[in-house]
Design an enzyme around this catalytic site. Structure first.
Site, mmCIF file in Angstrom:
data_model
loop_
_atom_site.group_PDB
_atom_site.id
_atom_site.type_symbol
_atom_site.label_atom_id
_atom_site.label_comp_id
_atom_site.label_asym_id
_atom_site.label_seq_id
_atom_site.Cartn_x
_atom_site.Cartn_y
_atom_site.Cartn_z
ATOM 1 N N SER A 21 0.889 -1.285 0.158
ATOM 2 C CA SER A 21 -0.074 0.071 -0.193
ATOM 3 C C SER A 21 0.874 1.486 0.119
ATOM 4 O O SER A 21 0.263 2.491 -0.009
ATOM 5 C CB SER A 21 -1.044 -0.079 1.049
ATOM 6 O OG SER A 21 -0.231 0.166 2.326
ATOM 7 N N LYS A 75 1.828 4.439 7.298
ATOM 8 C CA LYS A 75 1.138 5.411 6.333
ATOM 9 C C LYS A 75 1.648 6.651 6.539
ATOM 10 O O LYS A 75 2.469 7.238 7.355
ATOM 11 C CB LYS A 75 -0.262 5.342 6.888
ATOM 12 C CG LYS A 75 -1.299 3.965 6.689
ATOM 13 C CD LYS A 75 -1.329 3.503 5.317
ATOM 14 C CE LYS A 75 -2.123 2.371 5.313
ATOM 15 N NZ LYS A 75 -1.264 1.285 5.156
#
Length: 147
Positions: free
Chosen positions: A65, A102
């Site tokens: 991701s 993230k």
């Protein structure tokens, strides 16, 4: 797959410095120049990559991701706990007990964790149990598969 991390350990404060030769000049992607073939100085990777050893640890990224941010599956991330996370930083965050890697972003007036992949929706930081483990300062990315 979401990018999660495995904690590998803290920086070893007692490890001996391993100076590595720093070649002067530039590395060009075109025709090589033999005139640039000299040693400029020695470089200590520990001093360069880990300015706060007592608050630095390493994690291994798992998943895809964060590829748009240059973080690939199995990359080794250097994380500094002494840094205050800023919007735009890549962080390691515990969200509802699971560690994830993230980018910290603001959408409207709220903080979110965002991946580098549009298939993963932003994670709002309000309404969940979250704790920042640190800011990712560097990424060790191997270009050759280890056998």
């Amino acid at each position: 797959m979401n990018t999660v991390v495995d904690v590998l350990g803290q920086a070893n404060l007692n490890a001996p410095a391993l100076p590595i030769p720093l070649v002067g000049g530039e590395v060009r992607a075109g025709f090589p120049s033999p005139a640039d073939d000299y040693i400029e100085s020695e470089l200590n990777l520990t001093e360069l990559l880990i300015p706060h050893p007592s608050s630095t640890f390493m994690v291994r990224a798992k998943g895809h991701s964060m590829e748009r941010h240059g973080i690939y599956d199995s990359d080794l991330l250097i994380v500094d706990r002494s840094l205050e996370p800023q919007v735009g930083d890549i962080v390691v965050m515990a969200v509802d007990g699971e560690l994830t890697c993230k980018q910290l972003r603001m959408i409207g007036k709220r903080h979110y964790l965002c991946s580098g992949n549009e298939h993963f929706p932003p994670i709002p930081l309000t309404g969940c149990d979250c704790h920042c483990w640190g800011v990712v300062t560097d990424n060790i990315h191997s270009l050759r598969r280890r056998r």
